[in-house]
Write a protein that holds these residues in place. Sequence first.
Motif, PDB file in Angstrom:
ATOM      1  N   SER A  99      38.254  30.447  45.284  1.00  0.00           N
ATOM      2  CA  SER A  99      38.362  31.902  45.346  1.00  0.00           C
ATOM      3  C   SER A  99      38.105  32.524  43.981  1.00  0.00           C
ATOM      4  O   SER A  99      37.462  33.569  43.876  1.00  0.00           O
ATOM      5  N   TRP A 100      38.588  31.869  42.925  1.00  0.00           N
ATOM      6  CA  TRP A 100      38.337  32.368  41.577  1.00  0.00           C
ATOM      7  C   TRP A 100      36.869  32.206  41.212  1.00  0.00           C
ATOM      8  O   TRP A 100      36.291  33.041  40.516  1.00  0.00           O
ATOM      9  N   LEU A 101      36.255  31.115  41.676  1.00  0.00           N
ATOM     10  CA  LEU A 101      34.829  30.922  41.439  1.00  0.00           C
ATOM     11  C   LEU A 101      34.017  32.013  42.115  1.00  0.00           C
ATOM     12  O   LEU A 101      33.062  32.554  41.540  1.00  0.00           O
ATOM     13  N   LEU A 102      34.383  32.337  43.334  1.00  0.00           N
ATOM     14  CA  LEU A 102      33.667  33.377  44.067  1.00  0.00           C
ATOM     15  C   LEU A 102      33.856  34.740  43.419  1.00  0.00           C
ATOM     16  O   LEU A 102      32.938  35.560  43.401  1.00  0.00           O
ATOM     17  N   LEU A 103      35.058  35.005  42.864  1.00  0.00           N
ATOM     18  CA  LEU A 103      35.274  36.254  42.135  1.00  0.00           C
ATOM     19  C   LEU A 103      34.370  36.308  40.913  1.00  0.00           C
ATOM     20  O   LEU A 103      33.743  37.344  40.630  1.00  0.00           O
ATOM     21  N   ARG A 104      34.305  35.211  40.164  1.00  0.00           N
ATOM     22  CA  ARG A 104      33.428  35.153  39.001  1.00  0.00           C
ATOM     23  C   ARG A 104      31.979  35.422  39.396  1.00  0.00           C
ATOM     24  O   ARG A 104      31.268  36.210  38.768  1.00  0.00           O
ATOM     25  N   ASN A 105      31.534  34.810  40.460  1.00  0.00           N
ATOM     26  CA  ASN A 105      30.145  34.992  40.908  1.00  0.00           C
ATOM     27  C   ASN A 105      29.898  36.419  41.401  1.00  0.00           C
ATOM     28  O   ASN A 105      28.813  36.980  41.206  1.00  0.00           O
ATOM     29  N   TRP A 106      30.914  37.016  42.044  1.00  0.00           N
ATOM     30  CA  TRP A 106      30.773  38.409  42.486  1.00  0.00           C
ATOM     31  C   TRP A 106      30.617  39.329  41.281  1.00  0.00           C
ATOM     32  O   TRP A 106      29.773  40.233  41.272  1.00  0.00           O
ATOM     33  N   PRO A 121      36.377  43.742  46.244  1.00  0.00           N
ATOM     34  CA  PRO A 121      36.746  43.474  47.639  1.00  0.00           C
ATOM     35  C   PRO A 121      38.209  43.047  47.756  1.00  0.00           C
ATOM     36  O   PRO A 121      38.756  42.416  46.847  1.00  0.00           O
ATOM     37  N   GLU A 122      38.829  43.390  48.855  1.00  0.00           N
ATOM     38  CA  GLU A 122      40.242  43.087  49.048  1.00  0.00           C
ATOM     39  C   GLU A 122      40.524  41.589  48.959  1.00  0.00           C
ATOM     40  O   GLU A 122      41.601  41.173  48.542  1.00  0.00           O
ATOM     41  N   THR A 123      39.549  40.773  49.364  1.00  0.00           N
ATOM     42  CA  THR A 123      39.729  39.317  49.312  1.00  0.00           C
ATOM     43  C   THR A 123      40.085  38.872  47.900  1.00  0.00           C
ATOM     44  O   THR A 123      40.942  38.011  47.701  1.00  0.00           O
ATOM     45  N   TYR A 124      39.416  39.464  46.911  1.00  0.00           N
ATOM     46  CA  TYR A 124      39.657  39.084  45.530  1.00  0.00           C
ATOM     47  C   TYR A 124      40.868  39.803  44.945  1.00  0.00           C
ATOM     48  O   TYR A 124      41.524  39.280  44.037  1.00  0.00           O
ATOM     49  N   ASP A 126      43.593  40.121  46.274  1.00  0.00           N
ATOM     50  CA  ASP A 126      44.770  39.341  46.624  1.00  0.00           C
ATOM     51  C   ASP A 126      45.029  38.194  45.652  1.00  0.00           C
ATOM     52  O   ASP A 126      46.105  37.592  45.665  1.00  0.00           O
ATOM     53  N   LEU A 127      44.044  37.870  44.795  1.00  0.00           N
ATOM     54  CA  LEU A 127      44.219  36.766  43.851  1.00  0.00           C
ATOM     55  C   LEU A 127      45.212  37.101  42.743  1.00  0.00           C
ATOM     56  O   LEU A 127      45.815  36.216  42.147  1.00  0.00           O
ATOM     57  N   GLY A 128      45.337  38.368  42.416  1.00  0.00           N
ATOM     58  CA  GLY A 128      46.235  38.772  41.346  1.00  0.00           C
ATOM     59  C   GLY A 128      46.623  40.226  41.506  1.00  0.00           C
ATOM     60  O   GLY A 128      46.227  40.894  42.459  1.00  0.00           O
ATOM     61  N   ASP A 129      47.369  40.720  40.536  1.00  0.00           N
ATOM     62  CA  ASP A 129      47.827  42.105  40.584  1.00  0.00           C
ATOM     63  C   ASP A 129      46.751  43.011  40.000  1.00  0.00           C
ATOM     64  O   ASP A 129      46.935  43.648  38.958  1.00  0.00           O
ATOM     65  N   PHE A 130      45.591  43.068  40.675  1.00  0.00           N
ATOM     66  CA  PHE A 130      44.446  43.810  40.162  1.00  0.00           C
ATOM     67  C   PHE A 130      44.521  45.306  40.467  1.00  0.00           C
ATOM     68  O   PHE A 130      43.639  46.057  40.064  1.00  0.00           O
ATOM     69  N   GLY A 131      45.554  45.735  41.165  1.00  0.00           N
ATOM     70  CA  GLY A 131      45.683  47.141  41.497  1.00  0.00           C
ATOM     71  C   GLY A 131      46.493  47.935  40.495  1.00  0.00           C
ATOM     72  O   GLY A 131      46.645  49.147  40.642  1.00  0.00           O
ATOM     73  N   THR A 132      47.018  47.269  39.469  1.00  0.00           N
ATOM     74  CA  THR A 132      47.783  47.957  38.434  1.00  0.00           C
ATOM     75  C   THR A 132      47.037  47.874  37.103  1.00  0.00           C
ATOM     76  O   THR A 132      46.168  47.032  36.913  1.00  0.00           O
ATOM     77  N   ALA A 133      47.386  48.742  36.174  1.00  0.00           N
ATOM     78  CA  ALA A 133      46.679  48.838  34.903  1.00  0.00           C
ATOM     79  C   ALA A 133      46.800  47.548  34.095  1.00  0.00           C
ATOM     80  O   ALA A 133      47.873  46.943  34.022  1.00  0.00           O
ATOM     81  N   SER A 134      45.691  47.125  33.522  1.00  0.00           N
ATOM     82  CA  SER A 134      45.636  45.944  32.659  1.00  0.00           C
ATOM     83  C   SER A 134      44.762  46.257  31.453  1.00  0.00           C
ATOM     84  O   SER A 134      43.965  47.197  31.474  1.00  0.00           O
ATOM     85  N   ILE A 135      44.893  45.454  30.410  1.00  0.00           N
ATOM     86  CA  ILE A 135      44.070  45.603  29.217  1.00  0.00           C
ATOM     87  C   ILE A 135      42.992  44.525  29.240  1.00  0.00           C
ATOM     88  O   ILE A 135      43.301  43.338  29.159  1.00  0.00           O
TER      89      ILE A 135
END
Length: 364
Positions: A99-106, A121-124, A126-135
């Motif tokens: 799943s992480w490989l596919l995220l990298r390729n996307w 995409p929602e599929t990716y 779900d891999l982490g907390d990507f909906g909140t602010a990050s640096i």
Amino acid sequence: MARTRLEPVLEARIRPAAMAIEEWNIAAQDILTGEMSKSVASEKETLFFLEADEETAVLLAVEKSLAKGERDLVELLLETWKSESAPSEAEKAAAPVDSWLLLRNWLLDRIEQGEPYPSMPETYCDLGDFGTASIPFLIQGDFADPGGVGASELGKLLDSFFETKTVVIPLGEREWVLLGSSELLEASEAEDGESGEHESIEETLVSIGSGLLEMLDNEWVGECHLAVHMPIVPAESLVQAILTMREAVELGKAYHPGENVHFPWQLQLERLFFEIPPGAKTGFVKHVFKEAHSLDGDMIAALETFFAQNCSVSDTAKRLYIHRNTLLYRLDKFKQETGLDVRTFHDAVLVKIALLLYKVTKRA
């Protein structure tokens, strides 16, 4: 060779006794028992590659018309994916490696296709907390051999440095995008409150980036370049952030070759000048500097420090560890040769621009 587009067509959980797709049952069993490392088969106008581990199977489809050399490259790519992207234990618990490989390729696909603003995409998500602010940070290794440094090793190093969880996504052998917790800014604000001082977000990020680069230089063999971005919501604008940071590294290397940490908001003029044709850059530099024989290393250092100190003669002399009259002598000599007095706003702007372009045209 033209780029062959790889399209994930299946990512299915499998069991040794049963497979999601019947025609791949035998191949999957052989992979799971260790008798094969991969399987290749053809169907109609498509060539399929199957990779699997103990829990997950991934099916990739490419054009059947591949030449043998191209086919070998695709197989090598699959092996590279497996070797480069070993996640941390926490990542393994959260999602399959593939799943992480596919995220990298996307991400790489969106960057190559020039789509800077697509939502993740929602599929990716779900891999982490990507909906909140990050640096976001971008690391590019400026060395020939990555020396076995992977996402897992880098992740452990960063978790220890930041004392908080950092997401590491490898974009290549020598390039990683990092997502640091926004708690880093909150911790800095708390420290400011205790000391009675207040730093802007930009100043805080400069401090964080400088500290991170120093740690990488001390703990990591090989030179690297680091770019730092303002906080974002990764699910909404991670691709754009990567593009911006890649551009910052490129601009930093071109206009500030002695620096290894780059901040996009500090490179506004450099970004504007980057698109100017080489001939126009050279012509402008010659017009401003004329035949300035005094334009050596000491003079360039004096001018750059003068601008960095907001055109303050006293502060510049202190920074350069020279007498104030020595600095005034250099500035007067430059004025005699070019007709430009950098103590005036108009001439200071011209010389500042010419200095930036001079670094590029000199190496061209």
